[in-house]
Design a protein around this motif. Sequence first.
Motif, mmCIF file in Angstrom:
data_model
loop_
_atom_site.group_PDB
_atom_site.id
_atom_site.type_symbol
_atom_site.label_atom_id
_atom_site.label_comp_id
_atom_site.label_asym_id
_atom_site.label_seq_id
_atom_site.Cartn_x
_atom_site.Cartn_y
_atom_site.Cartn_z
ATOM 1 N N ARG A 18 0.831 -1.209 0.000
ATOM 2 C CA ARG A 18 0.000 0.000 0.000
ATOM 3 C C ARG A 18 0.865 1.259 0.000
ATOM 4 N NH1 ARG A 18 -4.389 1.576 4.650
ATOM 5 N NH2 ARG A 18 -4.531 3.761 4.089
ATOM 6 N N LEU A 19 1.925 1.249 0.797
ATOM 7 C CA LEU A 19 2.823 2.402 0.851
ATOM 8 C C LEU A 19 3.582 2.581 -0.466
ATOM 9 C CD1 LEU A 19 4.152 2.083 4.499
ATOM 10 C CD2 LEU A 19 2.634 3.853 3.595
ATOM 11 N N ARG A 20 3.953 1.481 -1.108
ATOM 12 C CA ARG A 20 4.609 1.579 -2.424
ATOM 13 C C ARG A 20 3.660 2.202 -3.443
ATOM 14 N NH1 ARG A 20 7.232 -4.225 -2.050
ATOM 15 N NH2 ARG A 20 9.199 -3.661 -1.092
ATOM 16 N N ASP A 21 2.393 1.783 -3.410
ATOM 17 C CA ASP A 21 1.398 2.359 -4.318
ATOM 18 C C ASP A 21 1.223 3.852 -4.055
ATOM 19 O OD1 ASP A 21 1.030 -0.147 -5.413
ATOM 20 O OD2 ASP A 21 -0.857 -0.543 -4.366
ATOM 21 N N GLU A 22 1.192 4.223 -2.782
ATOM 22 C CA GLU A 22 1.037 5.635 -2.429
ATOM 23 C C GLU A 22 2.255 6.441 -2.884
ATOM 24 O OE1 GLU A 22 0.267 8.472 1.457
ATOM 25 O OE2 GLU A 22 -0.268 6.355 1.582
ATOM 26 N N LEU A 23 3.435 5.865 -2.751
ATOM 27 C CA LEU A 23 4.653 6.538 -3.196
ATOM 28 C C LEU A 23 4.629 6.742 -4.717
ATOM 29 C CD1 LEU A 23 7.234 7.639 -1.944
ATOM 30 C CD2 LEU A 23 8.276 5.417 -2.293
ATOM 31 N N ALA A 24 4.176 5.737 -5.444
ATOM 32 C CA ALA A 24 4.066 5.866 -6.902
ATOM 33 C C ALA A 24 3.055 6.949 -7.277
ATOM 34 C CB ALA A 24 3.660 4.529 -7.513
ATOM 35 N N ALA A 25 1.958 7.024 -6.548
ATOM 36 C CA ALA A 25 0.956 8.062 -6.810
ATOM 37 C C ALA A 25 1.529 9.451 -6.535
ATOM 38 C CB ALA A 25 -0.293 7.823 -5.958
ATOM 39 N N ALA A 31 4.957 14.849 -11.039
ATOM 40 C CA ALA A 31 5.173 15.093 -12.462
ATOM 41 C C ALA A 31 4.082 15.984 -13.045
ATOM 42 C CB ALA A 31 5.230 13.766 -13.212
ATOM 43 N N LEU A 32 2.856 15.768 -12.618
ATOM 44 C CA LEU A 32 1.746 16.567 -13.127
ATOM 45 C C LEU A 32 1.785 17.999 -12.609
ATOM 46 C CD1 LEU A 32 -1.171 13.991 -12.802
ATOM 47 C CD2 LEU A 32 -0.024 14.719 -14.903
ATOM 48 N N ARG A 73 6.166 11.739 1.669
ATOM 49 C CA ARG A 73 7.228 10.847 1.230
ATOM 50 C C ARG A 73 8.171 10.512 2.385
ATOM 51 N NH1 ARG A 73 6.694 12.675 -3.224
ATOM 52 N NH2 ARG A 73 8.073 14.318 -3.826
ATOM 53 N N MET A 74 8.473 11.506 3.223
ATOM 54 C CA MET A 74 9.329 11.264 4.386
ATOM 55 C C MET A 74 8.642 10.325 5.378
ATOM 56 S SD MET A 74 11.372 14.877 5.051
ATOM 57 C CE MET A 74 9.968 15.659 5.776
ATOM 58 N N ARG A 75 7.332 10.497 5.566
ATOM 59 C CA ARG A 75 6.588 9.612 6.472
ATOM 60 C C ARG A 75 6.597 8.178 5.953
ATOM 61 N NH1 ARG A 75 2.340 12.000 9.967
ATOM 62 N NH2 ARG A 75 1.201 10.100 9.480
ATOM 63 N N ILE A 76 6.469 8.029 4.626
ATOM 64 C CA ILE A 76 6.503 6.693 4.029
ATOM 65 C C ILE A 76 7.885 6.076 4.204
ATOM 66 C CG2 ILE A 76 6.415 5.451 1.825
ATOM 67 C CD1 ILE A 76 4.100 7.381 1.025
#
Length: 118
Positions: A18-25, A31-32, A73-76
């Motif tokens: 879940r955290l990896r998915d959140e990091l990718a998001a 980028a956007l 990102r730091m929290r992740i």
Amino acid sequence: MTGISRMNDADVRRFRDRLRDELAALETEDALGQDAQKVVTLDQQSVGRLSRMDALQSQAMAKATQARRATQRMRIAASFARMNDGEFGYCVECGDAIPVKRLELDPTIPTCISCASG
């Protein structure tokens, strides 16, 4: 503490995914949001005063959003570190187990309810 269900390896893997998915998001949102953070030009021939003010406000909001993403990102990253150390799911203040339901709300939460309350 009573009533706390202990996490098993499958729970930790689920939270890690879940955290990896959140990091990718977050990376996608970064980028956007790059265009919105660019320097606002002050060419009065092409943009009126109110339009510039609106552009400056949009830029400030984009930068604030970027800062929130950096914090997340730091929290992740801290959560991944706790996972690697075998400390994920335990309060960083008192060491008690954090309820799985609390982590399901936000897997980056580092403290139990008691310590978060003060």
